[in-house]
Design a protein around this motif. Structure first.
Motif, PDB file in Angstrom:
ATOM      1  N   ASN A   1      60.308  14.259  38.510  1.00 51.29           N
ATOM      2  CA  ASN A   1      60.334  12.931  39.124  1.00 51.29           C
ATOM      3  C   ASN A   1      60.383  11.874  38.023  1.00 51.29           C
ATOM      4  OD1 ASN A   1      60.283  11.120  41.246  1.00 51.29           O
ATOM      5  ND2 ASN A   1      58.064  11.124  41.435  1.00 51.29           N
ATOM      6  N   GLY A   2      61.583  11.596  37.519  1.00 56.10           N
ATOM      7  CA  GLY A   2      61.726  10.721  36.368  1.00 56.10           C
ATOM      8  C   GLY A   2      61.637   9.244  36.697  1.00 56.10           C
ATOM      9  N   LYS A   3      61.540   8.428  35.651  1.00 52.88           N
ATOM     10  CA  LYS A   3      61.424   6.976  35.795  1.00 52.88           C
ATOM     11  C   LYS A   3      62.736   6.360  36.272  1.00 52.88           C
ATOM     12  CE  LYS A   3      57.156   6.585  34.441  1.00 52.88           C
ATOM     13  NZ  LYS A   3      56.112   6.274  35.437  1.00 52.88           N
ATOM     14  N   THR A   4      62.634   5.575  37.341  1.00 56.56           N
ATOM     15  CA  THR A   4      63.813   5.007  38.003  1.00 56.56           C
ATOM     16  C   THR A   4      63.567   3.544  38.339  1.00 56.56           C
ATOM     17  OG1 THR A   4      64.387   7.146  38.981  1.00 56.56           O
ATOM     18  CG2 THR A   4      65.288   5.180  40.053  1.00 56.56           C
ATOM     19  N   PRO A   5      64.516   2.651  38.034  1.00 58.42           N
ATOM     20  CA  PRO A   5      64.345   1.239  38.402  1.00 58.42           C
ATOM     21  C   PRO A   5      64.535   1.036  39.905  1.00 58.42           C
ATOM     22  CG  PRO A   5      65.981   1.533  36.633  1.00 58.42           C
ATOM     23  CD  PRO A   5      65.721   2.885  37.238  1.00 58.42           C
ATOM     24  N   ILE A   6      63.866   0.030  40.423  1.00 56.32           N
ATOM     25  CA  ILE A   6      64.136  -0.450  41.781  1.00 56.32           C
ATOM     26  C   ILE A   6      64.287  -1.962  41.693  1.00 56.32           C
ATOM     27  CG2 ILE A   6      61.665  -0.573  42.391  1.00 56.32           C
ATOM     28  CD1 ILE A   6      62.558   0.197  45.287  1.00 56.32           C
ATOM     29  N   ALA A   7      65.305  -2.478  42.378  1.00 50.56           N
ATOM     30  CA  ALA A   7      65.635  -3.899  42.291  1.00 50.56           C
ATOM     31  C   ALA A   7      66.241  -4.347  43.607  1.00 50.56           C
ATOM     32  CB  ALA A   7      66.620  -4.134  41.142  1.00 50.56           C
TER      33      ALA A   7
ATOM     34  N   LEU B   1      61.501   1.627  53.111  1.00 47.59           N
ATOM     35  CA  LEU B   1      60.478   0.788  53.728  1.00 47.59           C
ATOM     36  C   LEU B   1      60.761  -0.700  53.576  1.00 47.59           C
ATOM     37  CD1 LEU B   1      57.273   2.697  52.522  1.00 47.59           C
ATOM     38  CD2 LEU B   1      58.300   2.759  54.809  1.00 47.59           C
ATOM     39  N   LYS B   2      61.505  -1.062  52.530  1.00 55.44           N
ATOM     40  CA  LYS B   2      61.728  -2.479  52.218  1.00 55.44           C
ATOM     41  C   LYS B   2      63.236  -2.766  52.179  1.00 55.44           C
ATOM     42  CE  LYS B   2      57.293  -3.275  51.126  1.00 55.44           C
ATOM     43  NZ  LYS B   2      56.430  -4.258  51.822  1.00 55.44           N
ATOM     44  N   PRO B   3      63.848  -3.083  53.320  1.00 55.47           N
ATOM     45  CA  PRO B   3      65.272  -3.407  53.324  1.00 55.47           C
ATOM     46  C   PRO B   3      65.574  -4.540  52.347  1.00 55.47           C
ATOM     47  CG  PRO B   3      64.458  -3.151  55.562  1.00 55.47           C
ATOM     48  CD  PRO B   3      63.259  -3.139  54.670  1.00 55.47           C
ATOM     49  N   GLY B   4      66.628  -4.345  51.570  1.00 57.62           N
ATOM     50  CA  GLY B   4      66.963  -5.317  50.540  1.00 57.62           C
ATOM     51  C   GLY B   4      66.668  -4.813  49.144  1.00 57.62           C
ATOM     52  N   LEU B   5      65.839  -3.757  49.045  1.00 59.22           N
ATOM     53  CA  LEU B   5      65.562  -3.123  47.759  1.00 59.22           C
ATOM     54  C   LEU B   5      66.328  -1.814  47.656  1.00 59.22           C
ATOM     55  CD1 LEU B   5      61.712  -3.568  47.211  1.00 59.22           C
ATOM     56  CD2 LEU B   5      63.591  -4.990  46.377  1.00 59.22           C
ATOM     57  N   CYS B   6      66.793  -1.499  46.450  1.00 60.37           N
ATOM     58  CA  CYS B   6      67.547  -0.270  46.229  1.00 60.37           C
ATOM     59  C   CYS B   6      67.081   0.419  44.946  1.00 60.37           C
ATOM     60  CB  CYS B   6      69.040  -0.556  46.103  1.00 60.37           C
ATOM     61  SG  CYS B   6      69.830  -1.011  47.676  1.00 60.37           S
ATOM     62  N   ALA B   7      66.941   1.744  45.014  1.00 56.84           N
ATOM     63  CA  ALA B   7      66.686   2.540  43.812  1.00 56.84           C
ATOM     64  C   ALA B   7      67.969   2.591  42.990  1.00 56.84           C
ATOM     65  CB  ALA B   7      66.253   3.942  44.206  1.00 56.84           C
ATOM     66  N   VAL B   8      67.812   2.491  41.679  1.00 56.97           N
ATOM     67  CA  VAL B   8      68.969   2.457  40.778  1.00 56.97           C
ATOM     68  C   VAL B   8      69.187   3.860  40.183  1.00 56.97           C
ATOM     69  CG1 VAL B   8      70.003   1.380  38.752  1.00 56.97           C
ATOM     70  CG2 VAL B   8      68.444   0.058  40.224  1.00 56.97           C
ATOM     71  N   ASN B   9      70.236   4.507  40.615  1.00 57.67           N
ATOM     72  CA  ASN B   9      70.599   5.847  40.110  1.00 57.67           C
ATOM     73  C   ASN B   9      69.394   6.806  40.067  1.00 57.67           C
ATOM     74  OD1 ASN B   9      73.204   4.894  39.709  1.00 57.67           O
ATOM     75  ND2 ASN B   9      72.823   4.344  37.568  1.00 57.67           N
ATOM     76  N   PRO B  10      68.746   7.032  41.212  1.00 53.65           N
ATOM     77  CA  PRO B  10      67.557   7.898  41.197  1.00 53.65           C
ATOM     78  C   PRO B  10      67.841   9.335  40.798  1.00 53.65           C
ATOM     79  CG  PRO B  10      68.257   7.426  43.449  1.00 53.65           C
ATOM     80  CD  PRO B  10      69.053   6.535  42.558  1.00 53.65           C
ATOM     81  N   ASP B  11      69.104   9.757  40.896  1.00 53.56           N
ATOM     82  CA  ASP B  11      69.473  11.108  40.475  1.00 53.56           C
ATOM     83  C   ASP B  11      69.714  11.196  38.966  1.00 53.56           C
ATOM     84  OD1 ASP B  11      71.662   9.415  40.838  1.00 53.56           O
ATOM     85  OD2 ASP B  11      73.049  11.083  41.110  1.00 53.56           O
TER      86      ASP B  11
ATOM     87  N   GLU C   1      58.568   6.079  39.512  1.00 54.84           N
ATOM     88  CA  GLU C   1      59.174   7.395  39.695  1.00 54.84           C
ATOM     89  C   GLU C   1      60.228   7.347  40.799  1.00 54.84           C
ATOM     90  OE1 GLU C   1      55.896   7.174  38.875  1.00 54.84           O
ATOM     91  OE2 GLU C   1      56.285   8.122  36.934  1.00 54.84           O
ATOM     92  N   ALA C   2      61.192   8.257  40.701  1.00 52.62           N
ATOM     93  CA  ALA C   2      62.313   8.270  41.637  1.00 52.62           C
ATOM     94  C   ALA C   2      61.850   8.399  43.078  1.00 52.62           C
ATOM     95  CB  ALA C   2      63.265   9.410  41.284  1.00 52.62           C
TER      96      ALA C   2
END
Length: 267
Positions: free
Chosen positions: A130-136, A212-222, A202-203
């Protein structure tokens, strides 16, 4: 047939006497502390430290109860010892100190396996990569696809205190605007409200929060920014307890119950 001389016999007798009496010198050593494997069964209670602010692993609801991947797994693990789980609320900064102080038998809730923690505690076998992943904000995903892209003077990075997220942020972001936010639960609202731009976690959490929060997206979680593993933190030097934890986890994974728990929370 050769006979042993009197001098030789005396020497052998002395050596044998020494062999017999030598173990007595170890009898004064301090008694070995009982394993948590024994104390948990005797008390019929498994004390579990968790911050309870990390979906989907462990989250404390408004009524005080807990839910999540680790909560479900701990219910099964405690039952295997004839015990009931007793949740001990803590923070990320106090998670390791509380475990080391004996306030709980193990610590869970999305705990990253790190060498710093390993110096003071045991870990179970890792149960998730479960690596480090940005969310924005979804409109900004293309801006934050790498550490270098995030680490810009105009980027407002937000992070929570006391855990691997803070360590990652401080180690990797030297030019970005840094904000320490005390509550992990409300960090995501800060990004949605436009008071911060990106949070690196974490991813699994990033993927959960984008649902849970429409409008937020994980950035390349894979393709996380940093490789990471998760496990349960255990008291240091309790080899018997760790062996039991690892075997229970192995059997739970091999039998399919583990994957069913993961699917319930991640799909």
């Amino acid at each position: 047939m050769r006979l042993v001389s009197t001098v030789g016999f005396t020497l052998i007798a002395a050596m044998l006497a020494g062999c017999v009496t030598a173990p007595a010198s170890t009898s004064a050593t301090a008694p070995v502390a009982p394993s948590h494997l024994d104390t948990v069964q005797a008390a019929a209670t498994l004390r579990i430290c968790t911050p309870g602010d990390y979906k989907p692993f462990s989250f404390q609801k408004a009524d005080g109860s807990y839910e999540g991947i680790d909560v479900d797994l701990m219910n099964g693990f405690a039952a295997s010892l004839g015990a009931k789980p007793a949740w001990v609320k803590t923070t990320w900064a106090n998670l390791l100190p509380d475990l080391a102080a004996g306030k709980c038998d193990m610590a869970v809730g999305g705990v990253s396996v790190t060498t710093d923690r390993q110096k003071k505690a045991f870990f179970s076998a890792p149960y998730m990569v479960n690596g480090k992943t940005p969310i924005a904000r979804c409109a900004d995903v293309a801006k934050y696809t790498s550490v270098a892209a995030i680490d810009q003077p105009g980027t407002r990075v937000i992070f929570n205190p006391g855990g691997s997220n803070e360590r990652f942020a401080r180690a990797n972001f030297k030019r970005a605007q840094m904000t320490l936010h005390g509550e992990n639960i409300t960090i995501f609202d800060e990004i949605l409200a436009g008071r911060a731009d990106v949070f690196v976690t974490e991813a699994a959490e990033a993927l959960t929060q984008q649902k849970l929060k429409p409008g937020l997206c994980a950035v390349n979680p894979d393709k996380p920014l940093q490789y990471g593993e998760m496990g349960w933190m255990l008291p240091r030097d309790d080899v018997a307890f760790k062996a039991y934890v690892d075997q229970w986890l192995h059997l739970n994974q091999a039998g399919g119950d583990f994957q069913r728990t993961m699917d319930r929370w991640l799909k």
